[in-house]
Design a protein around this motif. Sequence first.
Motif, mmCIF file in Angstrom:
data_model
loop_
_atom_site.group_PDB
_atom_site.id
_atom_site.type_symbol
_atom_site.label_atom_id
_atom_site.label_comp_id
_atom_site.label_asym_id
_atom_site.label_seq_id
_atom_site.Cartn_x
_atom_site.Cartn_y
_atom_site.Cartn_z
ATOM 1 N N GLU A 112 8.514 14.897 14.316
ATOM 2 C CA GLU A 112 7.273 15.664 14.422
ATOM 3 C C GLU A 112 6.054 14.876 13.946
ATOM 4 N N GLY A 113 6.249 13.618 13.579
ATOM 5 C CA GLY A 113 5.111 12.765 13.252
ATOM 6 C C GLY A 113 4.886 12.516 11.782
ATOM 7 N N TYR A 114 5.904 12.729 10.939
ATOM 8 C CA TYR A 114 5.784 12.439 9.511
ATOM 9 C C TYR A 114 6.171 10.984 9.262
ATOM 10 N N LEU A 115 5.301 10.268 8.548
ATOM 11 C CA LEU A 115 5.507 8.848 8.279
ATOM 12 C C LEU A 115 5.535 8.605 6.775
ATOM 13 N N LEU A 116 6.389 7.682 6.366
ATOM 14 C CA LEU A 116 6.535 7.299 4.965
ATOM 15 C C LEU A 116 5.868 5.950 4.745
ATOM 16 N N THR A 117 5.107 5.825 3.653
ATOM 17 C CA THR A 117 4.447 4.559 3.345
ATOM 18 C C THR A 117 4.251 4.452 1.837
ATOM 19 N N ASN A 118 3.515 3.428 1.401
ATOM 20 C CA ASN A 118 3.179 3.253 -0.013
ATOM 21 C C ASN A 118 1.877 3.963 -0.351
ATOM 22 N N ASN A 119 1.797 4.464 -1.569
ATOM 23 C CA ASN A 119 0.553 5.065 -2.033
ATOM 24 C C ASN A 119 -0.572 4.035 -2.079
ATOM 25 N N HIS A 120 -0.261 2.798 -2.502
ATOM 26 C CA HIS A 120 -1.346 1.824 -2.660
ATOM 27 C C HIS A 120 -1.949 1.401 -1.319
ATOM 28 N N VAL A 121 -1.225 1.627 -0.222
ATOM 29 C CA VAL A 121 -1.777 1.335 1.105
ATOM 30 C C VAL A 121 -2.970 2.247 1.406
ATOM 31 N N LEU A 122 -2.970 3.443 0.813
ATOM 32 C CA LEU A 122 -3.999 4.446 1.107
ATOM 33 C C LEU A 122 -5.104 4.474 0.057
ATOM 34 N N SER A 167 1.427 8.373 -7.018
ATOM 35 C CA SER A 167 1.119 7.030 -7.504
ATOM 36 C C SER A 167 2.190 6.510 -8.451
ATOM 37 N N SER A 168 2.840 7.410 -9.209
ATOM 38 C CA SER A 168 3.831 6.961 -10.187
ATOM 39 C C SER A 168 5.069 6.374 -9.531
ATOM 40 N N GLU A 169 5.286 6.652 -8.236
ATOM 41 C CA GLU A 169 6.409 6.073 -7.496
ATOM 42 C C GLU A 169 5.927 5.190 -6.351
ATOM 43 N N ASP A 170 4.602 5.083 -6.190
ATOM 44 C CA ASP A 170 3.980 4.325 -5.099
ATOM 45 C C ASP A 170 4.506 4.773 -3.738
ATOM 46 N N THR A 204 9.575 -4.090 -11.018
ATOM 47 C CA THR A 204 8.308 -4.736 -10.709
ATOM 48 C C THR A 204 7.190 -3.753 -11.024
ATOM 49 N N ALA A 205 5.962 -4.174 -10.836
ATOM 50 C CA ALA A 205 4.811 -3.308 -11.088
ATOM 51 C C ALA A 205 3.809 -3.482 -9.962
ATOM 52 N N VAL A 206 3.210 -2.374 -9.546
ATOM 53 C CA VAL A 206 2.194 -2.381 -8.497
ATOM 54 C C VAL A 206 1.014 -1.560 -8.986
ATOM 55 N N ALA A 207 -0.153 -2.189 -9.069
ATOM 56 C CA ALA A 207 -1.384 -1.505 -9.489
ATOM 57 C C ALA A 207 -1.178 -0.730 -10.789
ATOM 58 N N GLY A 208 -0.481 -1.356 -11.745
ATOM 59 C CA GLY A 208 -0.267 -0.727 -13.040
ATOM 60 C C GLY A 208 0.865 0.271 -13.077
ATOM 61 N N THR A 209 1.564 0.448 -11.956
ATOM 62 C CA THR A 209 2.684 1.383 -11.899
ATOM 63 C C THR A 209 3.991 0.621 -12.023
ATOM 64 N N PHE A 210 4.776 0.949 -13.034
ATOM 65 C CA PHE A 210 6.065 0.302 -13.256
ATOM 66 C C PHE A 210 7.098 0.930 -12.328
ATOM 67 N N THR A 224 7.372 -2.913 -0.770
ATOM 68 C CA THR A 224 6.313 -2.547 -1.707
ATOM 69 C C THR A 224 5.554 -3.739 -2.269
ATOM 70 N N SER A 225 6.257 -4.819 -2.608
ATOM 71 C CA SER A 225 5.567 -5.938 -3.259
ATOM 72 C C SER A 225 6.363 -7.219 -3.091
ATOM 73 N N LYS A 226 5.746 -8.326 -3.510
ATOM 74 C CA LYS A 226 6.409 -9.624 -3.485
ATOM 75 C C LYS A 226 6.069 -10.385 -4.753
ATOM 76 N N ASN A 227 6.931 -11.328 -5.102
ATOM 77 C CA ASN A 227 6.696 -12.200 -6.243
ATOM 78 C C ASN A 227 5.879 -13.394 -5.762
ATOM 79 N N LEU A 228 4.639 -13.484 -6.223
ATOM 80 C CA LEU A 228 3.745 -14.534 -5.749
ATOM 81 C C LEU A 228 4.089 -15.901 -6.321
ATOM 82 N N ASP A 229 4.962 -15.932 -7.334
ATOM 83 C CA ASP A 229 5.326 -17.205 -7.958
ATOM 84 C C ASP A 229 6.550 -17.850 -7.315
ATOM 85 N N GLY A 230 7.130 -17.205 -6.315
ATOM 86 C CA GLY A 230 8.322 -17.752 -5.677
ATOM 87 C C GLY A 230 8.280 -17.548 -4.177
#
Length: 501
Positions: free
Chosen positions: A102-112, A137-140, A194-200, A232-238
Motif C-alpha cells: 500500500e506504499g509504506y516505506l522504511l528508512t532512516n530517521n536521519h535521512v529526513l 530518532s533513538s533507533e534512527d 555504532t552512533a549516528v547523529a549522537g544516537t547510540f 545506516t552508517s559506515k566506518n570512515l576509518d576503514g
Amino acid sequence: MTCSQIVLLLDILRRTSILGMMSLKTFLFVCLLVGAGESISRADQGKKHGDEAERLQARYTPMVKLIEGCLPAVASLQTFQAQNGGGVFTMGVGSASVIHEEGYLLTNNHVLFRMHQGQAFLPGQPPMLFRIIATMSSEDLALIKVDAGKSLPSLKLGRSDDLMLGEPVVVIGNPGGLAHSVSEGIVSGLNRSTAVAGTFLPGMVQTSAAVSGGNSGGPLINALGEQIGVITSKNLDGENINFAITADRVREMFPILLSAELRYGFWLGLQVEMLGPSVIVQDIGEGSPAEESGIEIGDSIKEVNGREVRDGVDFHLALVGKAPGGRLELQIQRNGEQRTVEVELGELELLKPVAEEGVEGGLKFEGFEGSWDALPNFDELEPVADGVVKVPNEDAYKTDNGDNYGLCFKGFVKAPEEGLYTFYTSSDDGSRLSVGNKVVVNNDGLHAVQRKSGLVRLPAGLHPVTIAFFEQGGDEELEISWEGPGFSAQVVPEDAWFHLP
C-alpha cells in the motif's frame, strides 16, 4: 527451395539468356546448389541465435535474478531540507524499501532531518511525493508513505537472529544520488555498536558490501531476497566496514515507532508477537475494547477489515489512520477454527492538565552526591542542594570535579495545544523523563552522550513532569528537547517550564 524462389530463378536465367543453354539436369543442379547454400545459411544463423541464448542464460545468474526481483521495491529518496531562516533549502539523498504494497516505506530517521519536502523514485514509477508517518530518532528509524494509486512491489522483512558470518548479501540504494545502484558483499560482523547523529545504536550487523552517502535507509538483502537490515552508517576509518539496523530490531521497535494508539487517539488494548511468522495475540489490556470483543491470548489474526495481515508489522500498519468509535472486523483462528470478531475502538484516555493558578516559571531541582551505575530512587536519598532553574541541564548542581552526582527536576511542562508530543533526552550518563506517572523517555545507564525519545499524547495545559539524571565520570550532559503539533524538534524553551513555589 520454395516454388516462388524457383520461379524467380527461372526469370533471372531467362533474362540473361542462360536458361536456353542449360539442360534440365544442369538447371536442377543449380537449384540444388542454391537450396543447399540457403540451408547452410539458416543453420549458421540458428546456431548463432542458439549460442547467444546460451550465453545469456549463463550470465543470468542467481544474483542477477535476485536483484531483478528486489529492485522494484527499493526507492531512491530526494529531500529538500530547510536551513535556518531566509527560505533557503538544500537537497539531500537517501534510500528506502517498500515494506507493504500500500506504499509504506522504511528508512532512516536521519535521512529526513529537517526535511521540508521529499520525493521517492521507484523503478518504472513516476516520481512520487512522500509524507512522514512516524520517526524514531533513538533507533534512527522512520516510516514514510507514497500514494501510488496501485499496489507496489514490496520486500519481505526477514529475520536476523540466525545470520551467518560470510553469508552473501546485497545492498541496493542511492549512493551519491546514483539511483538504484547495487553492491554485493558478505555479513562480516554481528552485534556491532555504532552512533549516528549522537544516537547510540547497539546490536548492528556489519557488512562488506560497498556503501556511500545516500545508501542510508536502504535495504540489506540476503540470498532469499529478504530484507535483513536497514543500512545506516559506515566506518570512515576503514574500507567496506558498514553497518545496518537488524530486521529483528525493526520488528521489535515497530509498535513504538508507529505508536498507532497514541498517534491517532484510539484505544484497542491489544499486543501481538512481532518476531513470529504470523500475528499471534500476546497480551490484552484489562477492560480494553479488545477484551470486551472476546479476543483471547493465543488467537491468530489473519485479516483486519478484509486486509490480509502476515506478521506483526502488517498488523500495526492496518491500524494507521483509525479513530475512536471506528470498527475493526478481525478474522481470527482459534484452535483450528476460523471466526470473525468485531471490535469498536475506544478513545484513548489522556492525562489531565492541572490548574495554572499560582505557578511560576522554571523547575525545582535537588542535587545529590553518590556513585551509581543506574538512576537511583532520588526520593529515598538526602539532597545536598536545591533551588530553581529556568531550564533543566547538567549544570543545575554538580560536584567540584563534575563526577559522581545526580539531579532530580520537578514541576510542570506546558503543552501549547492538544496533540502528540515527542520528548527527547540527550544525556551522559543516564536520564529519565516522566509526564504524570508515565515514563516517556528512558535513557538510563552508563553511556556516552546519547539521545533517546518517547511519545505521549497531551491535552493543552500544564502537566506534571519529573526529570532524573546522574553522572558517574568523564563528560556530562543533559538536554531536553521536544516536538509537537505545528513545530519541529527543538530544545524545550524556558516559557514551557513551571513550578509551584
